[in-house]
Design a protein around this motif. Sequence first.
Motif, short mmCIF file in Angstrom:
data_model
loop_
_atom_site.label_atom_id
_atom_site.label_comp_id
_atom_site.label_asym_id
_atom_site.label_seq_id
_atom_site.Cartn_x
_atom_site.Cartn_y
_atom_site.Cartn_z
N ASP A 145 -43.42 -8.16 3.36
CA ASP A 145 -44.12 -9.45 3.42
C ASP A 145 -43.28 -10.47 2.69
OD1 ASP A 145 -45.82 -11.60 3.41
OD2 ASP A 145 -47.61 -10.37 3.14
N THR A 188 -44.05 -4.05 9.14
CA THR A 188 -45.36 -3.75 8.57
C THR A 188 -45.31 -3.52 7.07
OG1 THR A 188 -45.01 -1.41 9.12
CG2 THR A 188 -46.16 -2.77 10.75
N SER A 246 -52.75 -10.33 -1.27
CA SER A 246 -53.42 -9.06 -1.04
C SER A 246 -54.92 -9.16 -1.26
CB SER A 246 -52.82 -7.99 -1.96
OG SER A 246 -52.94 -8.40 -3.31
N SER A 284 -42.72 -15.61 9.01
CA SER A 284 -44.04 -15.28 8.48
C SER A 284 -45.06 -16.08 9.27
CB SER A 284 -44.13 -15.61 6.99
OG SER A 284 -43.38 -14.71 6.22
N VAL A 331 -51.39 -12.16 7.77
CA VAL A 331 -49.98 -12.51 7.76
C VAL A 331 -49.21 -11.47 8.56
CG1 VAL A 331 -47.92 -12.88 6.36
CG2 VAL A 331 -50.14 -13.64 5.52
N ARG A 332 -48.41 -11.93 9.48
CA ARG A 332 -47.50 -11.05 10.23
C ARG A 332 -46.07 -11.43 9.86
NH1 ARG A 332 -48.03 -11.89 16.18
NH2 ARG A 332 -46.68 -10.06 16.24
N THR A 333 -45.24 -10.43 9.67
CA THR A 333 -43.83 -10.64 9.33
C THR A 333 -42.98 -10.08 10.47
OG1 THR A 333 -44.33 -10.44 6.98
CG2 THR A 333 -42.04 -10.22 7.63
N GLU A 347 -45.41 -12.21 -0.13
CA GLU A 347 -45.95 -11.48 -1.27
C GLU A 347 -44.93 -11.32 -2.38
OE1 GLU A 347 -48.75 -9.76 -3.48
OE2 GLU A 347 -49.18 -10.25 -1.40
N ARG A 390 -56.87 -11.05 2.15
CA ARG A 390 -56.66 -10.56 3.50
C ARG A 390 -57.88 -10.79 4.39
NH1 ARG A 390 -51.48 -10.63 4.46
NH2 ARG A 390 -50.26 -9.28 3.11
#
Length: 1045
Positions: free
Chosen positions: A701, A698, A650, A633, A658-660, A704, A653
């Motif tokens: 997460d 995409t 959420s 993450s 955040v990139r997973t 989350e 943002r």
Amino acid sequence: MLHELLLALFGTTGGFFLDADPNQSDQCGFLVNPRLAGVLNPAEIEMLTRIAQLGYQFKVIQAFLRKYGGIGTKLAVQMAYQNEGGKMGVRQQQEGNLSEVGEENEDQEEEEVYGVYVKALCQGVNTEVVSIYKEHLLAIEQEYLQDRALTIPQVQLKLAVYFQMFPSLIALMEEVEEQGLKGGQLLDAVASRCVSGNPVIKALFTKILFYCNRVLYQQINAWIVHGQLVDLCEEFFIHKVNTNQTKQAGADGTDVSRTGGGSAALTSAMSISNLNLVGSILTMDPDSIGAGDDDFKEDEWNSVYTLRISMLPASYFPPSLAEKIIFIGKALRVLQSKKTQSQDRVPLEDLEAFSEALTKLQRLPEFNVLLFSRVIEEIRECIAGRLLHLVVVKASLLDHLKAIKDYFLLSKGEFYQTFLDEARSLLLLPPQASSEQDLNIGPLQQTILKLGLEDDRYLQRFKIKLRSFQFIFNNFSTVNGLFYIGDIYFEKKTLSFKIRSSRNSRKSGALWHCLKQRIDQGFKTTFAMKFKNSITHSNGGPSNMGASMISNSMHGSPSKASTRNQQIGNEYHSLRHFGGVNQSVHMNAAEDQTHVAALNFIIQNEKEVIPWKRTIPMHSQELSSYVSIKFLSIITTQGGNHLGGHQRISQLRQQFTVRTLIQVWASSDTQIGKIKNLIDDNNVTSKHEVLLFEKELTDIDFLENDANQVQIEYYDEELKVFHILPTQQQGDKTLLLSLPLRLSDYLTLDTGGSAFLGFTHETHNLQNTLTLENWSFISDSRTGLTQDPWSGLSLDYRSHWPLHLMFSPDVIEKYNSLFRFLLPIKRVQLDLQHIWASKVRSMKRWSHAPGVRGTMMLRQQMSFIVDNIYAYLQVDVLESQWSKLAQSIKESRDFEDVRLLHDRYLASITDQCFLNIPPVLKALQEVLHMCQLLCRLFKQMDPESIQTEEFQQQFTHIKASFEKQSNIVFRHLSTFKNYQAQQSSPYLAQLLLRLDYNNFMSGLSERMEHESNQRLLGAMSDYGKAGVVQQQQQQRFVMPADRKQ
């Protein structure tokens, strides 16, 4: 005015000096009242302000001492709980005190900085600096009262030394507070400042280190003299893995990891505050000496007490010294337990001598490593000699080693010949759920009766078992078979493990399974994980996890996290081990800040997972042969802002992204890894590993969701990773990646294709907590590859006290690896003899039939090779190495030497049995498989079937495969003998000489090489003829055009 200055130097402002307002000025500290600007000239104001800063720094130091020098709430409750645990019920006391404190801080990952070492630091600063500074100010005041001629420059000159001390002290306190230093980490921080060219700074921190080292000495004294681990705050370099804690937690939801006897002097948390802090914590168990008697467990030696390397002051305390100390304490717990007879215990006079020696060392102003090492070595020799007598002489170690050689290494030939004869019909069938019990109550008991071994007391400790190569932890209510190292702890409420990692990129922790698991034929593993960090899970506005009293007071309004991010913003290039991050994200200290958290699932067979060894890896960089799957993450905060509040991700943002990602890495030290690393431009920044796969997720997460169930499958040389949501079923899962991969290309597998499995936690610029909630694994084959269904047949050995010191679970597993290698050879040897005995008479009547002679010749060749290999293993390897081991043990005078000799013995026979030579091992297993196929073919053979085409095809296939694989074994062993085996396998040349009797194997190798060359020439000839034909056809095609011309 001088009295106002002295008041400011005591840290108190008045009408003359004011606190600087950080909202109106960038300067922090004490300032001269602006209203006096018309009375004082600028030079006087500058001098007074400079001197007053000393008072502000003194105020900051005192604030640190008040915050961390006393007993915090958690520490007070823990000490009271430790004391009252014997009077009240464990569960009642915990629910009444400790659980309430834990609930208040449930959502706050970073606990307050507390610990005995921090309090010793505060005590040293208070004694050596603060008290002297106050006395110095009082002396200045007395001098001023007696002589009014004392000037401001003279005051500055008298306090000049503190202008050097206070900034250095505050820098140390900032580091302690920001990084949460404790134990050996704090000792390293103080010791590093002792190496200074400034004699004032060197003397200051040398005195402070003396106070901190007193805690270390007292903890070592309690461990060495009493066998007690006194470490209430988890900051000693010896760590106790409390397996009882998780078992009780699974039963009633409570955590009893801190239970124990108490001191009568400590009756409540209120009474603690009036006691000497360091002394009270370190003397909480004065009546408990030795192993704790009733609480002593036989697995203590191998798995309960381990080294915590992260808490070792490595700058002046070598790891080898720590290993000696942990050995002394564990040995003392064995020698002083109730199971040890009084004459074998350590005399009280010796223990008093040990304590006196350590006390004398403690009084030295500086830590003398050489003198301390000499004292520890003398204590170790004394303890090791007594332990040697207890284990080798009293417990008859050599007799037990002989029994282990007889049964694990098949040296008792008549026993296994009888057992395999009795179990032949059962071993022809595939294993069932009751097969283990059937073998123990059937063939094993029949063998004992036939050989008259009913009174063999050693055989009674053995039992046959079928290892399934699987484990299931639905939760971690029990940790049997697991080992964790580093900053990892057990969460009692969720029955899960939490691996913490600090923002300064220290190695955090790792969780490993202690036994190797079979993976080459295929496997499936499932686990649940989640991340929690200071950015995405903050409470109550700006993150209170980064709240720093010193940072805020010295630097004004910016939070610690924001200040810390500005300092490390330019270090983003160090993210090369997080793969694709460096390709798409660029960070500037004044702009965006990037934070990375990663779970790393590792498969490796390079370093053993043995609790009492320091070789256990905590990071992939410590390995040179591995395959890892990373779940990342990557959090990018906008403008370096540190986020907080009760909002979900959420809803935030617009403030951070955040990139997973999921990545597959492998070692670049292997041949294929080096080639791939050279041709792949994306991996030029990674020198030790190569990126095999990367994908951005995409729809998923890891931050989350409350929990992320991940499943990894490996079948048919293809790696697949799935994601399972809590609402999904096992069959309904999302495919994350599918990658063609051959594990053996990047790591060397053990006998049977097994390796170690584990998890590590990696972060960058982020304080993160990784939670593991469950873990399961099963080895399964979905391919048509040949695999003996009974390959998991093993032995279970129950050692009695104190032989558990020698025969730990990892040692028994090594013996079982040898057992699983030797038993199939013995079984094939007996099967080849059995089919000859059962068919020789009937075959005399139809020996003239075509194919009979060839079949018997092939059986003879197989028996010749198997007999010679088995004889080499039993006589030249096992028996010769056993003779050397027995003689060395008789001559040894140290228990650790005996254990080292045994480890070398195991390593030597493992090498000489080809278990560490994968090509030889694989080819030898194929040879045994061909022998089994021929035995099955013999059982079906009769005058009619031997003449069928199907029989001839099967026989031809078996013969060709056997010759090919036996030739591979011979060639690899010949190469190994020429280049490596002079020292490791001195008798290998004799085996090759026997196998090449009458140049049999040499002739076979030459014949197969000649046939291979002929096939190659034939293929080249066919290719040439095809080229000529193609050229002629092309010429015919162009001839009409030529004619027209």
